[in-house]
Design an enzyme around this catalytic site. Structure first.
Site, PDB file in Angstrom:
ATOM      1  N   SER A   1       0.819  -1.214   0.000  1.00 19.98           N
ATOM      2  CA  SER A   1       0.000   0.000   0.000  1.00 19.98           C
ATOM      3  C   SER A   1       0.854   1.266   0.000  1.00 19.98           C
ATOM      4  O   SER A   1       1.667   1.477  -0.899  1.00 19.98           O
ATOM      5  CB  SER A   1      -0.955  -0.046   1.189  1.00 19.98           C
ATOM      6  OG  SER A   1      -1.901   0.991   1.131  1.00 19.98           O
ATOM      7  N   MET A   2       0.695   2.128   1.023  1.00 24.16           N
ATOM      8  CA  MET A   2       1.468   3.362   1.114  1.00 24.16           C
ATOM      9  C   MET A   2       2.954   3.079   1.232  1.00 24.16           C
ATOM     10  O   MET A   2       3.795   3.969   1.006  1.00 24.16           O
ATOM     11  CB  MET A   2       1.003   4.197   2.309  1.00 24.16           C
ATOM     12  CG  MET A   2       1.631   5.581   2.391  1.00 24.16           C
ATOM     13  SD  MET A   2       1.073   6.553   3.809  1.00 24.16           S
ATOM     14  CE  MET A   2       2.072   5.838   5.123  1.00 24.16           C
TER      15      MET A   2
ATOM     16  N   ASP B   1      -8.579  -2.539  -6.479  1.00 25.58           N
ATOM     17  CA  ASP B   1      -8.529  -3.606  -5.469  1.00 25.58           C
ATOM     18  C   ASP B   1      -9.436  -3.304  -4.275  1.00 25.58           C
ATOM     19  O   ASP B   1      -9.284  -3.903  -3.213  1.00 25.58           O
ATOM     20  CB  ASP B   1      -7.093  -3.857  -5.008  1.00 25.58           C
ATOM     21  CG  ASP B   1      -6.498  -2.719  -4.179  1.00 25.58           C
ATOM     22  OD1 ASP B   1      -7.187  -1.704  -3.956  1.00 25.58           O
ATOM     23  OD2 ASP B   1      -5.332  -2.838  -3.749  1.00 25.58           O
TER      24      ASP B   1
ATOM     25  N   HIS C   1      -7.549  -5.207  -1.072  1.00 28.22           N
ATOM     26  CA  HIS C   1      -6.326  -4.452  -0.780  1.00 28.22           C
ATOM     27  C   HIS C   1      -5.485  -5.057   0.345  1.00 28.22           C
ATOM     28  O   HIS C   1      -4.260  -5.133   0.228  1.00 28.22           O
ATOM     29  CB  HIS C   1      -6.706  -3.011  -0.442  1.00 28.22           C
ATOM     30  CG  HIS C   1      -5.536  -2.107  -0.274  1.00 28.22           C
ATOM     31  ND1 HIS C   1      -4.644  -1.856  -1.292  1.00 28.22           N
ATOM     32  CD2 HIS C   1      -5.101  -1.390   0.793  1.00 28.22           C
ATOM     33  CE1 HIS C   1      -3.715  -1.023  -0.863  1.00 28.22           C
ATOM     34  NE2 HIS C   1      -3.961  -0.727   0.401  1.00 28.22           N
TER      35      HIS C   1
END
Length: 632
Positions: free
Chosen positions: A230-231, A518, A574
């Site tokens: 993710s981030m 996602d 996700h």
């Protein structure tokens, strides 16, 4: 009783009473968070968990175990793991009010945190907020990231009652199956609230990450594999830019120390929902946390959420990147936008045609002067509010320009606006302000580096919004807004989602426009850099030609009794993708070098078509970045 027993008994009684109180709080939390919660079944499963130890995945669903058994595959490279936004724990080292007596307990990501949110939500938010002026710790408050594997293995806890809400634990299991342990792999958690520059300035995070990688390289004699979620892709990319500065490591450092970068569900171009979070406190990212997210949505008004999130530099760093040339070409909306009343090809935020009840149309929105960090910025902020209100829609760049001036109601002097650059018209020279942006900052010089982009597709994901003027319904929460003695021109937040807009044929539900992705990150952000600029030598964004491999995973949800709150071993949502069996098999091949040379692109989506349409659009595509160094 003996004198010692008489001395000890009161303390034991006090501890038992405290334990009883916490168990009652846990059950109360469970009943609220999980409708249909069965207390009898809970105690049965909890007892089974206690007898069996921690919950582990069945061997048939562990590709690491299968590779080790069939081929004697073993890990070949040390592994560094970098988690994403909100999925690792935060601990109290110094707190105010309700947090004063909870030294080193988790205020985020743990059993206790759920109870704190239920009982002391505004106190918890005060402790979670960052200082809006400098972006660091407020006076009297000090939260720090949990450390080690426990920081991000499970979000709440490894037991059945909380849904066994795993995050990285399945990856840990599979890595252990192929021989990894605490001496060859590490979880490098960080305070995910901070702006990128402050990770180093306050915590020395990148210095420590560099030292860890160098130590692993030295002790093992092999380059490391970095994997992020993710981030985490933004954090790793920022690290690459930071470490290749001459004073930190130099331009050849990454090629010398890093074998591969595995980018799992990476938000390379940010996330759309960061913009709605900063605009009005409306963000569905909390949904993936199950019941905890429901608590936040139910108990905390928009303004309170918006104020908290606006203080987090990380959310600003996740605003959509690349500007109108990527987000306003309609390249990823072609198959979903037909004859709609709202033009999302040109607009990122569209203003609703339905004004809310009780709103006087000719009223001009105004800021609350008392909340501005610098009262002299009032004319600038009011002008921005008026311009935003008068337009029919807003492009990605127009929206970001507004957010930077409005600053969540605190004005343009808020810390995150100083830490990050989003100017895609007059691009800045490379600096710590631009390193968060993958469209402005090239990959490092690393011709031997392999980059794997691994993400889920086939799930409707937030892509754009229908907004309206806030009609002032939050005046019922007088303690939580800035209505300023009845001035109807001051409503905070001034604009909110118009959830009454429904157009399922065009992918609009409750005022949100959906596209492929996602479930949290749209396909454009997941795949564009990997399928486009990083493979195009002329883009200047992969100057040494690092090899890029794309692996997409279709979403195939199923119910499993052992993991009832998740969507099964083939879910590509996700967070679920961290346990996706197909992704896990690919990851195990990468870390063991088992048949990794045969791993090729697996593209299921329209990402190549999206890249082509952006390149063909008269206003699409990215300019070459400003040069950092000359390469051989």
């Amino acid at each position: 009783l003996s004198p010692m027993a008489e001395q000890v008994m009161p303390e034991l009684q006090q501890q038992l009473e405290l334990l009883e109180m916490r168990m009652r709080d846990t059950l109360e939390s469970a009943r609220f968070i999980a409708p249909g919660f069965n207390e009898t079944l809970y105690w049965l499963r909890l007892n089974q968990t206690a007898n069996q130890g921690s919950v582990t995945t069945q061997e048939r669903l562990r590709p690491g175990y299968q590779l080790a058994q069939k081929y004697n595959a073993q890990g070949q490279h040390p592994v560094i793991m970098v988690p994403g936004f909100v999925t690792s724990g935060l601990e109290v080292w110094k707190g105010k009010a309700c947090m004063e007596k909870f030294f080193r307990e988790r205020v985020w990501g743990g059993f206790a945190s759920a109870q704190y949110w239920l009982r002391q939500r505004y106190c918890v938010m005060e402790n979670l907020a960052l200082d809006p002026v400098h972006g660091g710790d407020p006076d009297g408050i000090k939260l720090r990231s949990a450390q080690g594997f426990q920081a991000a293995d499970f979000f709440v806890g490894n037991d059945w009652m909380w849904g066994n809400y795993w995050v990285w634990s399945k990856i840990f299991e599979n890595l252990a199956d192929v021989g990894y342990d605490g001496s060859t792999m590490t979880m490098e958690a960080y305070d995910w609230r901070l702006g990128m520059a402050l990770l180093e300035e306050r915590d020395g995070y990148f210095t420590q990450l560099k030292s860890r990688i160098e130590a692993y390289h030295k002790t093992s004699g092999k380059k490391v594999i970095i994997t992020s979620h993710s981030m985490g892709v933004i954090v790793v990319h920022y690290f690459f830019a930071w470490v290749t500065e001459k004073s930190n490591g130099g331009k050849y450092w990454v090629d010398k120390h890093v074998h591969a970068f595995v980018n799992i569900a990476g938000a390379s171009l940010g996330v759309v929902k960061a913009s709605s979070a900063l605009m009005s406190g409306e963000m569905s990212d909390t949904v993936f946390m199950g019941g905890i997210g429901n608590v936040i949505e139910h108990f905390i008004p928009r303004k309170a959420r918006k104020d908290l999130w606006s203080s987090w530099g990380s959310l600003w760093a996740m605003l959509p990147k690349g500007g109108d040339a990527l987000w306003n070409t309609g390249a990823d909306l072609e198959s979903t936008t037909k004859n709609s009343d709202y033009d999302f090809n040109k607009h990122f935020f569209v203003m609703s045609k339905n004004e809310g009840e009780g709103l006087i149309i000719n009223e001009v929105p105004m800021c609350n002067r008392d909340e501005l960090l610098d009262p002299s910025s009032e004319p600038v902020v009011n002008e921005a509010l008026q311009q935003f209100s008068s337009r029919e829609g807003h492009s990605a760049q127009q929206l970001i320009d507004f957010l930077l001036k409005w600053g969540g109601g605190m004005g343009p002097d808020i810390s995150p606006t100083k830490l990050h650059s989003f100017n895609y018209v007059k691009r800045e020279k490379p600096s710590s302000r631009t390193w968060h942006d993958l469209t402005q900052t090239p990959l490092p010089y690393a011709p031997n580096l392999k980059i794997y982009c691994m993400y889920g597709v086939g799930i409707e994901t937030e892509r754009a919004y229908v907004y309206k003027r806030n009609p002032g319904e939050q005046r019922s929460f007088m303690d939580d807004n800035s209505s300023d003695n009845g001035n109807t021109q001051i409503v905070d937040p001034p604009f909110i989602l118009d959830t009454s807009v429904e157009d399922p044929e065009n992918g609009i539900i409750h005022g949100i426009k959906y596209a492929d992705g996602d479930g949290s990150v749209p396909l454009l952000s997941l795949g564009y850099m990997c399928a486009g600029p990083w493979r195009n030598k002329e883009s200047g964004l992969n100057p040494s030609g690092s090899k890029i491999i794309i692996r997409e995973y279709d979403h195939r949800p199923e119910f499993t009794v052992d993991d009832p709150m998740r969507k099964g071993p083939f879910s590509s949502e996700h967070v679920d993708i961290l346990g996706n069996v197909e992704m896990m098999e690919d990851l195990m091949k990468i870390v063991t070098d088992h048949e990794v040379e045969t791993m090729e692109d697996k593209i299921l989506s329209d990402i190549n078509g999206i890249v082509r349409r952006i390149d063909d659009h008269p206003k699409g595509g990215l300019p070459r970045p400003k040069r950092r160094w000359r390469f051989p």
